[in-house]
Motif scaffolding. Structure first.
Motif, short mmCIF file in Angstrom:
data_model
loop_
_atom_site.label_atom_id
_atom_site.label_comp_id
_atom_site.label_asym_id
_atom_site.label_seq_id
_atom_site.Cartn_x
_atom_site.Cartn_y
_atom_site.Cartn_z
N VAL A 230 34.19 -2.01 -21.66
CA VAL A 230 34.15 -2.71 -22.95
C VAL A 230 34.20 -4.22 -22.73
CG1 VAL A 230 35.25 -3.04 -25.20
CG2 VAL A 230 35.24 -0.79 -24.15
N LEU A 249 28.11 -0.13 -23.60
CA LEU A 249 28.99 0.58 -24.52
C LEU A 249 28.70 2.08 -24.60
CD1 LEU A 249 31.32 -0.52 -26.21
CD2 LEU A 249 29.78 -0.57 -28.18
N LEU A 253 31.56 5.05 -25.82
CA LEU A 253 31.55 5.75 -27.10
C LEU A 253 31.62 7.26 -26.95
CD1 LEU A 253 28.91 3.56 -28.97
CD2 LEU A 253 31.41 3.50 -29.19
N VAL A 268 37.64 -2.15 -28.23
CA VAL A 268 36.47 -1.77 -29.02
C VAL A 268 36.55 -2.38 -30.42
CG1 VAL A 268 35.24 0.18 -30.04
CG2 VAL A 268 36.06 0.33 -27.70
N SER A 269 37.74 -2.40 -31.01
CA SER A 269 37.90 -3.00 -32.34
C SER A 269 37.59 -4.49 -32.30
CB SER A 269 39.33 -2.78 -32.84
OG SER A 269 39.61 -1.41 -33.00
N ARG A 272 33.97 -5.03 -32.20
CA ARG A 272 33.39 -4.85 -33.54
C ARG A 272 33.54 -6.11 -34.36
NH1 ARG A 272 30.66 -4.69 -37.26
NH2 ARG A 272 30.56 -3.18 -38.96
N ILE A 293 30.93 2.17 -33.59
CA ILE A 293 32.28 1.70 -33.24
C ILE A 293 33.28 2.12 -34.30
CG2 ILE A 293 33.71 -0.36 -32.98
CD1 ILE A 293 31.27 -1.67 -31.62
#
Length: 314
Positions: A230, A249, A253, A268-269, A272, A293
């Motif tokens: 990531v 990515l 996922l 990951v957040s 985003r 995501i």
């Protein structure tokens, strides 16, 4: 023989940690800790107590790590403090250094990088810490400096972490597994530090170096490598390379829900949020990645830390 078996069990848990479901790891460590505490109450022999306190300190450190992975920051802090207490009881410098290192990174994950530096400074006062422990503390120090906007200090700490050691070992860090901090883990940490500093080029180089080193290890497909993957995607996004983000990515996922630990979910957040602020957000691929995501986070075992300042915030 009973103490030898406990020693073996602790080491087995440490070595298997990064390939064990965090929930199961927590349960296994908790069961072993209860057994150790029971035996502490049943012996008055100083040497036996010392060995049991060392094992208890190691297990509470693992419980702290597992709690953090499961997004339970409060219990993670409590377990780390307990580990430090066990280390103080038997005057184990490596144990106290390791526990204070945990408290340091829990602090910057909680948005308190100045407190993280204080824990690192405390950790570095303990005697008997080997090369591995010193590298770990330098990497944690670098991240704390980065959060405080001290780029030069962060770079100095990284360079200190890269310096060759004197071959010194200790009773904890050289057990390996979760207690270890080899070149791959150091490179992972440095990649994140460079992201915090906004240096996409060095972040990508460190991330690729970490992935290369992980690929050479006996278990190259460990879930821990998804975190640095990531970071690689985030470094590429800083340069607007959306296709590179999508490529990096893709395996992340597909991570099973039970392995979506807080370190991975937060990264990951943050990606985003970074994507939403970029021009790429309006592109078709950017919209697809955003939706994927959101679904990834929604199904994760760990939840984002409410109200925290992300440890990977750029």
């Amino acid at each position: 023989m009973t103490l030898d078996q406990i020693d073996d069990d602790v080491r087995a848990l440490a070595v298997a940690y990064d390939t064990t479901d965090p929930n199961k790891a927590f349960q296994d460590c908790n069961t072993l800790l209860l057994d150790i505490q029971d035996k502490l109450e049943r012996t008055q022999r100083p040497r036996q107590k010392e060995r049991l306190y060392l094992s208890a300190g190691m297990v509470t450190s693992l419980l702290s790590v597992a709690s953090f992975d499961l997004a339970a920051l409060g219990p993670a802090v409590q377990f780390a403090r307990t580990s430090a207490m066990y280390g103080e009881t038997i005057e184990s410098g490596p144990m106290q250094a390791y526990a204070n290192g945990i408290l340091a990174y829990l602090s910057y994950w909680g948005g308190r990088p100045a407190a993280a530096l204080r824990y690192v400074q405390t950790a570095r006062t303990f005697a008997g810490v080997g090369d591995t422990g010193r590298v770990r503390l330098r990497a944690i120090e670098a991240r704390a400096h980065a959060h405080l906007g001290r780029g030069q200090d962060a770079e100095r700490a990284i360079q200190a972490a890269l310096e060759p050691g004197n071959g010194e070992r200790d009773e904890l860090h050289d057990v390996g597994g979760e207690f270890g901090f080899g070149p791959s883990r150091a490179a992972m940490s440095h990649a994140t530090t460079y992201l915090v500093l906004g240096d996409s080029e060095r972040a990508e180089r460190s991330a690729l170096h970490a992935l290369s080193l992980l690929g050479e290890e006996p278990s190259p497909d460990r879930p821990v490598q998804m975190q640095v993957t990531v970071d690689l995607a985030r470094a590429r996004l800083l340069r607007g390379e959306l296709d590179g983000v999508d490529e990096a990515l893709a395996p992340v996922l597909e991570t099973a829900a039970e392995w979506r630990t807080i370190g991975l979910v937060e990264r990951v957040s943050q990606l985003r949020a970074q994507l939403a602020r970029s021009e790429a957000a309006q592109a078709h691929l950017g919209q697809e990645l955003g939706e994927q995501i959101e679904e990834f986070v929604a199904l994760a075992a760990a939840r984002p830390l409410t109200g925290s300042r992300l440890a990977i915030e750029a």
